[in-house]
Design a protein around this motif. Sequence first.
Motif, short mmCIF file in Angstrom:
data_model
loop_
_atom_site.label_atom_id
_atom_site.label_comp_id
_atom_site.label_asym_id
_atom_site.label_seq_id
_atom_site.Cartn_x
_atom_site.Cartn_y
_atom_site.Cartn_z
N THR A 84 0.87 -1.09 -0.12
CA THR A 84 -0.11 -0.13 0.01
C THR A 84 0.75 1.14 0.05
O THR A 84 0.20 2.32 0.17
N ALA A 85 2.00 1.25 -0.20
CA ALA A 85 3.09 2.40 -0.14
C ALA A 85 2.76 3.32 -1.27
O ALA A 85 3.19 4.53 -0.86
N PHE A 86 2.28 2.98 -2.14
CA PHE A 86 2.04 3.83 -3.37
C PHE A 86 0.67 4.38 -3.33
O PHE A 86 0.33 5.30 -4.35
N ASP A 87 -0.31 3.99 -2.62
CA ASP A 87 -1.67 4.66 -2.53
C ASP A 87 -1.69 6.05 -2.82
O ASP A 87 -2.28 6.68 -3.49
N ASP A 88 -0.88 6.77 -1.86
CA ASP A 88 -1.11 8.23 -2.13
C ASP A 88 -0.23 8.92 -3.03
O ASP A 88 -0.20 10.19 -3.39
N GLU A 89 0.78 8.21 -3.72
CA GLU A 89 1.51 8.69 -4.45
C GLU A 89 1.27 8.52 -6.20
O GLU A 89 1.84 9.22 -7.16
N LEU A 90 0.33 7.73 -6.41
CA LEU A 90 -0.05 7.61 -7.77
C LEU A 90 -1.14 8.52 -8.28
O LEU A 90 -2.23 8.54 -8.33
N ALA A 91 -0.36 9.49 -8.83
CA ALA A 91 -1.06 10.75 -9.53
C ALA A 91 0.05 11.28 -10.54
O ALA A 91 1.25 11.34 -10.42
N GLY A 92 -0.58 11.71 -11.60
CA GLY A 92 -0.04 12.11 -12.74
C GLY A 92 0.57 10.84 -13.50
O GLY A 92 0.32 9.78 -13.19
N PRO A 93 1.56 11.20 -14.66
CA PRO A 93 2.01 10.13 -15.29
C PRO A 93 3.19 9.36 -14.41
O PRO A 93 4.21 9.72 -14.25
N SER A 94 2.87 8.05 -13.92
CA SER A 94 3.51 7.20 -12.99
C SER A 94 4.37 6.31 -13.70
O SER A 94 3.59 5.44 -14.70
N ALA A 95 5.62 5.88 -13.57
CA ALA A 95 6.29 4.61 -14.15
C ALA A 95 6.91 4.05 -12.90
O ALA A 95 7.32 4.55 -11.88
N LEU A 96 7.27 2.56 -12.90
CA LEU A 96 7.64 1.90 -11.83
C LEU A 96 8.83 1.14 -12.35
O LEU A 96 9.00 0.48 -13.58
N ALA A 97 10.07 1.14 -11.66
CA ALA A 97 11.23 0.52 -11.77
C ALA A 97 11.21 -0.67 -10.82
O ALA A 97 11.06 -0.83 -9.49
N PHE A 98 10.92 -2.08 -11.49
CA PHE A 98 10.75 -3.32 -10.63
C PHE A 98 12.48 -3.84 -10.67
O PHE A 98 12.74 -4.21 -11.67
N VAL A 99 12.61 -3.70 -9.32
CA VAL A 99 14.05 -4.31 -9.30
C VAL A 99 14.31 -5.69 -8.92
O VAL A 99 13.72 -6.17 -8.11
N HIS A 100 14.95 -6.37 -9.75
CA HIS A 100 15.38 -7.85 -9.73
C HIS A 100 16.94 -7.95 -9.51
O HIS A 100 17.14 -9.24 -9.27
#
Length: 169
Positions: free
Chosen positions: A65-81
């Motif tokens: 739930t860490a991103f619930d408040d941050e997801l606004a505007g054009p968002s992209a995620l770096a999925f680290v492996h």
Amino acid sequence: MATKDATVAELQQKFEDSTAVLLTEYRGLTVAQLRDLRNSIREHATYAVAKNTLTKIAANNAGITAFDDELAGPSALAFVHGDTVAVAKALRDFAKANPLLVVKAGYFDGNALSAAEVGKLADLESREVLLAKAAGAMKASLFGAAQLFNALPAKAARGFGALRDKQDA
């Protein structure tokens, strides 16, 4: 509807398989700049653009739930492996050269990270440097132990020699 479900399932799988996830805003970056960013982190992460609502559903399904408040505007995620520190550094360096990229939040080791904490993560030394320092510290400890073990028999021999000399006298 089926496409959205497939996208959510794919994102959820990425959330579950990643050692860390870093959320960025890319408003104003060109396709070429995004390609350069993807290439700079390719070894340790994948960079994905997804709709905020689908990202939120997938993250929540994965227990994040860490991103619930941050997801606004054009968002992209770096999925680290791979190396999280290397990805954080690459994002920080790219953001310095391209101020339109903003690191908004992160999720690492079961904890939500603020943008400032992601910055601190980027300030850490790389895994290789930390391993080299640890190896150097272990080598120094082993060298000290070897010196101690070599010194004990020599000290004992000198002590026995002195005792023998005293008895002879």
